[in-house]
Design an enzyme around this catalytic site. Sequence first.
Site, PDB file in Angstrom:
ATOM      1  N   GLU A 120       3.569  -3.795 -13.878  1.00  0.00           N
ATOM      2  CA  GLU A 120       4.673  -3.218 -12.853  1.00  0.00           C
ATOM      3  C   GLU A 120       4.690  -4.064 -11.780  1.00  0.00           C
ATOM      4  OE1 GLU A 120       4.652   0.733 -11.931  1.00  0.00           O
ATOM      5  OE2 GLU A 120       4.428   1.381 -14.030  1.00  0.00           O
ATOM      6  N   ASP A 180       7.158   6.778  -1.956  1.00  0.00           N
ATOM      7  CA  ASP A 180       5.922   6.036  -1.921  1.00  0.00           C
ATOM      8  C   ASP A 180       5.198   6.482  -0.645  1.00  0.00           C
ATOM      9  OD1 ASP A 180       5.483   4.136  -4.080  1.00  0.00           O
ATOM     10  OD2 ASP A 180       7.525   3.269  -3.235  1.00  0.00           O
TER      11      ASP A 180
END
Lengths: 420, 284
Positions: free
Chosen positions: B56, B67
């Site tokens: 990724e 995040d």
Amino acid sequence: MNQLRPNSFRLSPDARGRFGPFGGRFVAETLMPLILEVEQAYEAAKRDPAFDTEWRRLLTHYVGRPSPLWYAGRLTEHLRQEAGKGRGAAAPEAHGAKIYFKREELNHTGAHKINAVLGQILLAKRMGKTRIIAETGAGQHGVATATACALFDLPCTVFMGATDVERQQPNVFRMKLLGAEVMPVTSGAATLKDAMNEALRHWVANVEDTYYCIGTVAGPHPYPVMVRDFQCVIGEETREQVLAAEGRLPDALVCAVGGGSSAMGLFFPFLDDAGVAMYGVEAAGRGLDTAEHAASLNRGRPGVLHGNRTYLLQDAHGQITEAHSISAGLDYPGIGPEHSWLHEQGRVQYVGATDAEALDAFQLCSRLEGIIPALESAHGLAQVIKLAPTMPRDSIIVLNLSGRGDKDIFTVAQHLGVKL
Amino acid sequence: MSGAATNGSRIAGRFAALKQAGRGALVTYLQAYDPDPATSLALLRGLPGAGADLIEVGVPFTDPMADGPSIQRAAQRALKAGATLAGVLALVRDFRAGDAATPIILMGYYNPILAYGIDRFCTDAAASGVDGLIVVDVPPEEADEIEPQAKAAGLDLIRLVAPTTDDARLPRVLAATSGFVYYVSITGITGTRSATAASLEQAIPRIRQHTGLPVAIGFGIRTPQQAAAAARLADGAVVGTALVDTLAGSLDEQGRARPETVRQVLDQVRGLAEAVRDTANRVA
């Protein structure tokens, strides 16, 4: 595609939470079920007369509504004289609109924010949520949320950019007095955008028991429509009050826009009255043609942030750029999606007022009307100062005086070079 | 065979091959351009050799809502180093020149894609050797924004399933998913806490009831033991923040890469890969 002008501007959003192409629900999957839960709960609450009764009881007896519609006679006269000066001897008495203030600054906690906060806290209670979080810029929404949480005995955490914590000390202390926890946010420019990021992150991690009380008409659906619905009390009262005072609707409505909740609340009930012009005033900071402003409609372009598609300040690569305004409440690189739609439809004109213009308006209003306006509201006032002298004497302007300026006196003193 | 099918099958092919081998996948996440494009490319090139089965690549964004602090800071470093979506695609092209097999998934937020142009982005991403997309803030409700273009370009659209995704909603999310399912193991942001084994043992079968797609577990997997357990329970384990933390810890005071940066991160990947592979041996 040809864009048809709608028969009504009051039918949005659609089932997906879209105002034309704007709005929507651009959130991570973890939040999505929760957003849907808020939407369902809000739809049910809207259909429950007891919910409305309780909210209105609080507005009357706790907030002090209806807020007055004040004829700002001295400001009106002052601007009429200015109009005369500007035009020399040519019909000086023909210009200078009558100016009314919708006095949201007289609400308990000193701004319009409390209207939507009480609605949302009642909703949170209905949903069985036991903790409240909020983001705040100037601190007005944080104070309103902390206030409602004190009243309803709910623990409250307010996320606030560290920069804003610094420049809005009085409101930080107010929130703490009210029993709220203030979490300074240091990421990014440490202002409202970053506070909202952090509140969303916190919410994701505490979805079970926490309700996120958003302060403006932005965020994922249903927040933009829900906050607007609650704030519409401003426009609905204004309509009745101006009809009672003048026997007709106003010619122009003016309100500052950051996220744009006070403006949506004033504008929405008048959107289908074609004779009522509307001006949303963005923070032009150091000037629209500098890099330091918060004018997302005038200088941004559509994008997706904080759960909705709307006009954003961003670079060519889609990275969000920092907003700037003397007013912490307008210091946001986006705007509510309904404003983006009204902007593209041409129903509302979005203009700018600079830091300097707002400072001038702040002082003028204080001296002429004995009302110290919030720096946010002073941006609206700056537009009134430009607009009124261009309108005929028998025309009427209503300014949403959305908040009081006590919180801003330190900022203003600093800008004026006064040491307190 | 069309280019679309080739691209789409790289992810499916890798999971199928690993299933044959009797083990789950190690999926690594690093942010592109962190802390600079050259180091980022060196890391990318080293990952397959160190044992990453799928890669990724995080696309830097100023406001990464899902995040935690580690990846937020990674994004800031990457943006400071000049990261753009076009630059990230160039990085993938450079990687692809030397590796035709390892699936690459771009993970990020919607606004940089919007700014690039959705049609052009999907075309360019596929042409650059990208196999799949995770667009964190485009849930199935908004899927029509990007799904047709991604499909036409042969890109898999990998969706997140969260603990909050209930049984009523699960089929809808899964119907919009291709490639694999990314199970977000905690209600929370990246790199903050870890799921319990018990909660995972409940969650994965629940998802499998609704889909035949491979399932990878992410968010909160830090150690080789956790990676091994997740890869055993599901079809893959995603490790991101733990690698980003190692990278961040290896930088100098100015946030620049040191000579040992690449080695330290790849050593950690090797440790994770060994644990994931050991599991296979033991089970076999």
